[in-house]
Enzyme design. Structure first.
Site, PDB file in Angstrom:
ATOM      1  N   LYS A  33      26.126 -14.944 -33.973  1.00 55.34           N
ATOM      2  CA  LYS A  33      26.775 -13.691 -33.885  1.00 55.34           C
ATOM      3  C   LYS A  33      27.930 -13.320 -34.864  1.00 55.34           C
ATOM      4  O   LYS A  33      27.886 -12.164 -35.521  1.00 55.34           O
ATOM      5  CB  LYS A  33      27.161 -13.501 -32.577  1.00 55.34           C
ATOM      6  CG  LYS A  33      28.678 -14.091 -32.440  1.00 55.34           C
ATOM      7  CD  LYS A  33      29.214 -13.618 -30.949  1.00 55.34           C
ATOM      8  CE  LYS A  33      30.632 -14.118 -30.580  1.00 55.34           C
ATOM      9  NZ  LYS A  33      31.668 -13.869 -31.642  1.00 55.34           N
ATOM     10  N   THR A  34      28.557 -14.317 -35.387  1.00 55.90           N
ATOM     11  CA  THR A  34      29.608 -14.096 -36.246  1.00 55.90           C
ATOM     12  C   THR A  34      29.134 -14.006 -37.626  1.00 55.90           C
ATOM     13  O   THR A  34      29.471 -13.097 -38.385  1.00 55.90           O
ATOM     14  CB  THR A  34      30.450 -15.414 -36.372  1.00 55.90           C
ATOM     15  OG1 THR A  34      31.099 -15.783 -35.366  1.00 55.90           O
ATOM     16  CG2 THR A  34      31.889 -15.238 -37.360  1.00 55.90           C
ATOM     17  N   ASP A 224      33.964  -7.293 -31.652  1.00 52.28           N
ATOM     18  CA  ASP A 224      33.622  -8.684 -31.305  1.00 52.28           C
ATOM     19  C   ASP A 224      33.890  -9.080 -30.162  1.00 52.28           C
ATOM     20  O   ASP A 224      34.950  -8.527 -29.419  1.00 52.28           O
ATOM     21  CB  ASP A 224      34.297  -9.702 -32.515  1.00 52.28           C
ATOM     22  CG  ASP A 224      33.506 -11.074 -32.389  1.00 52.28           C
ATOM     23  OD1 ASP A 224      32.164 -10.996 -31.951  1.00 52.28           O
ATOM     24  OD2 ASP A 224      33.971 -11.754 -33.041  1.00 52.28           O
ATOM     25  N   GLU A 225      33.221  -9.988 -29.428  1.00 50.67           N
ATOM     26  CA  GLU A 225      33.680 -10.501 -28.061  1.00 50.67           C
ATOM     27  C   GLU A 225      33.797  -9.344 -27.140  1.00 50.67           C
ATOM     28  O   GLU A 225      34.674  -9.271 -26.189  1.00 50.67           O
ATOM     29  CB  GLU A 225      34.842 -11.277 -28.090  1.00 50.67           C
ATOM     30  CG  GLU A 225      34.619 -12.598 -29.023  1.00 50.67           C
ATOM     31  CD  GLU A 225      33.648 -13.581 -28.714  1.00 50.67           C
ATOM     32  OE1 GLU A 225      32.940 -13.331 -27.450  1.00 50.67           O
ATOM     33  OE2 GLU A 225      33.609 -14.633 -29.151  1.00 50.67           O
ATOM     34  N   GLN A 255      28.736 -14.885 -20.933  1.00 51.74           N
ATOM     35  CA  GLN A 255      30.225 -15.624 -21.524  1.00 51.74           C
ATOM     36  C   GLN A 255      31.549 -14.685 -21.391  1.00 51.74           C
ATOM     37  O   GLN A 255      32.456 -14.788 -21.995  1.00 51.74           O
ATOM     38  CB  GLN A 255      30.091 -15.709 -22.973  1.00 51.74           C
ATOM     39  CG  GLN A 255      29.297 -16.991 -23.386  1.00 51.74           C
ATOM     40  CD  GLN A 255      29.045 -17.386 -24.696  1.00 51.74           C
ATOM     41  OE1 GLN A 255      29.809 -17.956 -25.202  1.00 51.74           O
ATOM     42  NE2 GLN A 255      28.193 -16.963 -25.470  1.00 51.74           N
ATOM     43  N   ARG A 609      28.886 -25.059 -25.307  1.00 51.46           N
ATOM     44  CA  ARG A 609      29.572 -25.958 -26.190  1.00 51.46           C
ATOM     45  C   ARG A 609      28.994 -26.819 -27.032  1.00 51.46           C
ATOM     46  O   ARG A 609      29.388 -27.243 -28.000  1.00 51.46           O
ATOM     47  CB  ARG A 609      31.021 -26.248 -25.706  1.00 51.46           C
ATOM     48  CG  ARG A 609      31.801 -25.055 -25.349  1.00 51.46           C
ATOM     49  CD  ARG A 609      31.744 -23.666 -26.102  1.00 51.46           C
ATOM     50  NE  ARG A 609      30.769 -22.962 -25.623  1.00 51.46           N
ATOM     51  CZ  ARG A 609      30.366 -21.803 -26.503  1.00 51.46           C
ATOM     52  NH1 ARG A 609      30.805 -21.712 -27.552  1.00 51.46           N
ATOM     53  NH2 ARG A 609      29.570 -20.824 -25.706  1.00 51.46           N
TER      54      ARG A 609
END
Length: 778
Positions: A33-34, A224-225, A255, A609
């Protein structure tokens, strides 16, 4: 194809090249995504969008910096013109520009949590309230919650429901404290972190011309997020995007784990309702983890009802099974994990930095720290005491804050007698009360002390005022941040006092202040920082988070951190520890489905993770408040599709298999009946919300299998359990899943009561009576 677009998969390319209109990118864990977000911004600039008209909001300064660097590699120095940063940093910048509209000056201070709690403590004392009832932490959280929901102090006081809730909690004065706190912050020309969002909303609400200015300034808004945004953050971004409607949000509802900080998962779940013309792109390919880890994560999160459906997959190798380690105690859990890390390092030639130990609460770190030290394995704890939270650092920063803003009452209280000047707490309190009564800043009283107060205490206060005025002259002369800070550190006496302390601790504190001065010099020497004033540096520091701070140079360390802190990170080998019922999921999160689903999302974050190897661990006993408690495996261990788990080999025989085959897990009480599974498929929740994965067969004490398994015919949804306080050996009982049986043995240890029961159909089981549902037949 343009060079920077090569290598993108189809959904990624769709998100990057999307044109006008709202865009929602649902980005699964490890889906890049980044990269997509940064390339989308680069693509906009490459296609003629002025970078000054792009607003990109992140949750850490570190993330913003990394994104800017990536964009710069594509478009060059134009990337520096993007309005990019955290919500708080960007809105603080807007508030400084427009401060006059709200009655502030552009040099307002930003209070951290300690400052806010200190002020609350003072107000509680001044109002003669019980400080044991009105604890600063409790009051601060109530005020913070109100601000995050855009409820002003006046609205809070006028709301009967809020008053009723406070009275029920025996905190009837919260509204009055909120009002006093707000007033004192304003008088101090200070805003706390919540104010940066709250006041931006007020600015845009009450001054349409200001809102209109920024609506037309920002042609594109990117967030973002997005799943972590609260009400205030979403309303601001929605207002800013109202004219052009070019808002792009990136996030993953799976998340969303920050409800305790005000994050509202409904923002992402309802985004399509607010922007019906939105283009939805799902990034479902995981590039981080093995197939086993991805499939295990999918099997867990499938149980949540509140979610945006997606099918996360990976083309990576299958990878090994997830190991489940059972320990007899939390100390042994630490030893087993440390030994496992040591073995992995030796056998596979790995570095310490390849490993992470993730836990639910910071308090769990002790046993792992001790065990790692015994193995001579270096580690770092993320989320410990921040460099900028150390006393000596906050002392010097308080001096600098007060030099910039003489209305900053909290900075004043910290430095007025530092180093000691013979000014007692009584005098300091008298100055604060005098300033409040006269509705003037503390500096007005301090700089004209003989006008307000008489006595011997006025002499050192006058000397202090002269000192501050001399520091203020340096700013007025245009001196840079380092010149001002170095002079203040030396002339105030802080450096001298620390230098004369020859203890190990004193030397460390002295070195820390020197390191702060080094950081300020680096800030001044950085060509990208156009504003090199001390005011600019203080704003940068006030908006730092732990995630933004640099390491100490020795980066080859095992990482220990909470799962909340690990979000956004990845490690080759991950150990998710403390998987016990009541610890993870937390006992406080079991009352409502919404809370339990957030805990499950937290577990999903922990799983995802890991890149190559994932290990779960739990302890059978753990000390809590000085008492040894017996523990049960977390329900989450049973919610993972059991085909992806294996038990510890060579470390305590039996392990998870033994427990799951002989003791009914408390989490399985809600599972009604199992059904066959198809290898490779992700199970869907039943109408009752309980997935029919192989985990459900654990309730009947059987090992996972792809064969259908029957349950006793006595199982029913209207089963009524009996009071088992009088249960005795020889009693006939009935269980909703195991059917009828006879109590063979009672095992009572304090409040922990177990029964060994020989069931007619499934054999012998050991049940914990505090959780088991039994009907006594005779």
């Amino acid at each position: 194809m343009t060079g920077y677009l090569s290598g993108l998969n189809e959904p990624q390319a769709q998100a990057v090249t999307h044109g006008e209109g709202p865009l929602m990118i649902i980005a699964g864990a490890g889906s890049g995504k980044t990269r997509v977000l940064t390339l989308r911004i680069a693509h906009l600039i490459e296609n003629g969008v002025d970078p000054f008209r792009i607003l990109s909001l992140t949750f850490t300064n570190k993330a913003a910096g990394e994104m800017r660097d990536r964009i710069e590699k594509v478009v060059g120095f134009e990337a520096r013109n993007i309005w990019m940063g955290t919500f708080h940093a960007v809105f603080a910048k807007i508030l400084r520009i427009e401060a006059r509209y709200l009655g502030y000056t552009s040099d307002f201070s930003i209070y951290d949590t300690d400052d806010s709690k200190s002020l609350i403590k003072s107000i509680v004392k001044e109002l003669n309230l019980d400080d044991k009832t009105y604890k600063p932490n409790v009051v601060f959280n109530r005020i913070s919650g109100a601000k995050n929901n855009l409820i002003s102090a006046d609205d809070y006081l006028a709301n009967k429901l809020f008053r009723a809730d406070d009275e029920a909690a025996k905190l009837p004065e919260i509204g009055r404290l909120y009002k006093a706190y707000t007033t004192r912050c304003f008088q101090a020309n200070a805003m706390d972190f919540d104010d940066l969002l709250y006041n931006t909303n007020v600015l845009f609400r009450d001054f349409p011309e200001v809102l209109n200015k920024y609506q037309h300034k920002f042609q594109y808004v990117l967030v973002d997020e997005f799943q972590d945004t609260n009400v205030a953050q979403y309303l601001i971004t929605r207002k800013l995007a109202a004219v052009h409607r070019n808002i792009a949000v990136v996030g993953d509802d799976a998340q969303s784990i920050y409800a305790f900080r005000g994050a509202n998962i409904q923002n992402i779940l309802n985004f399509e309702k607010d922007f019906p013309e939105v283009k939805v792109v799902k990034l479902e390919q995981n590039y981080r983890s093995t197939q086993t880890i991805v499939n295990a994560a999918n099997s867990v999160i499938a149980r949540n009802k509140a979610q945006l459906k997606k099918n996360v997959f990976t083309a990576n190798e299958e990878g090994g099974l997830i190991e489940v380690v059972k320990a007899s105690s939390d100390n042994e859990e630490g030893r087993l994990i440390a030994s496992a890390i040591f073995e992995e390092k030796v056998n596979k030639g790995l570095r310490n930095t390849d490993f992470a130990i993730l836990y639910r609460t910071n308090a769990q770190s002790r046993s792992f720290e001790e065990a790692l030290r015994r193995q001579n394995i270096k580690y770092r704890i993320i989320g410990g005491l921040s460099f900028y939270q150390r006393k000596e650092i906050k002392d010097l920063l308080a001096y600098l804050r007060f030099v910039v803003n003489q209305s900053d009452e909290e900075a004043f209280k910290r430095i007025i007698n530092l180093p000691k000047r013979g000014i007692g707490d009584t005098t300091v309190a008298k100055i604060a009360v005098t300033a409040a009564e006269n509705q003037v800043p503390v500096w007005e009283v301090v700089s004209n002390i003989t006008k307000y107060i008489s006595g011997r205490a006025t002499l050192p206060i006058e000397s202090f005022a002269i000192l501050i005025k001399s520091f203020k002259l340096l700013i007025e002369e245009g001196k840079d941040a380092y010149t001002v800070a170095a002079h203040v550190a030396k002339t105030s006496g802080i450096l001298k006092e620390l230098y004369e302390d020859k203890t190990v601790e004193g030397l460390s504190r002295y070195e820390n202040v020197q390191e702060l001065l080094n950081a300020i010099k680096e800030f001044v020497d950085n060509v990208e920082n156009e504003d090199k004033t001390i005011s600019s540096f203080l704003q940068t520091v006030s908006l730092l988070t732990n995630a933004d701070e640099s390491d100490d140079g020795d980066t080859d360390r095992v990482t220990l951190m909470t799962i909340h802190g690990a979000k956004g990170l990845e490690f080759k080998n991950v150990y998710v520890v403390g998987l016990e019922e009541g610890l993870f999921p937390s006992q406080m999160m079991l009352e409502k489905r919404e809370d339990l689903e957030e805990e499950r999302r937290l577990f999903y974050v922990a799983i995802t993770r890991a890149e190559n190897k994932l290990t779960f661990s739990y302890a059978e006993s753990r000390y809590n408040w000085g008492r040894l408690n017996m523990c049960e495996p977390s329900r989450f261990l049973y919610e993972v599709d059991q085909r992806f788990l294996t038990t510890s080999k060579g470390r305590r025989s039996g392990g998870f298999d033994e427990y799951r085959n002989n003791v009914e897990p408390t989490a399985m009480n809600f599972i009604r009946k199992p059904s066959p599974t198809t290898p490779g498929s992700v199970q869907k929740p039943t109408s009752e919300g309980s997935p029919t994965t192989p985990a459900s067969r654990l309730a009947s004490g059987q090992r996972p299998s792809t064969q259908a398994t029957s349950v006793p015919q006595s199982a029913s949804t209207d089963f009524v359990a009996s009071d088992t306080s009088t249960l005795e050996e020889g009693n006939r009982v009935e269980h909703p899943k195991f059917g009828k049986g006879t109590v063979k043995k009672m095992d009572i240890n304090g409040t922990d009561r177990k029964a060994v029961i020989q069931f007619d159909t499934v054999g012998e089981k050991t049940l914990l009576l505090s959780f088991a549902k039994l009907r006594i037949l005779r």
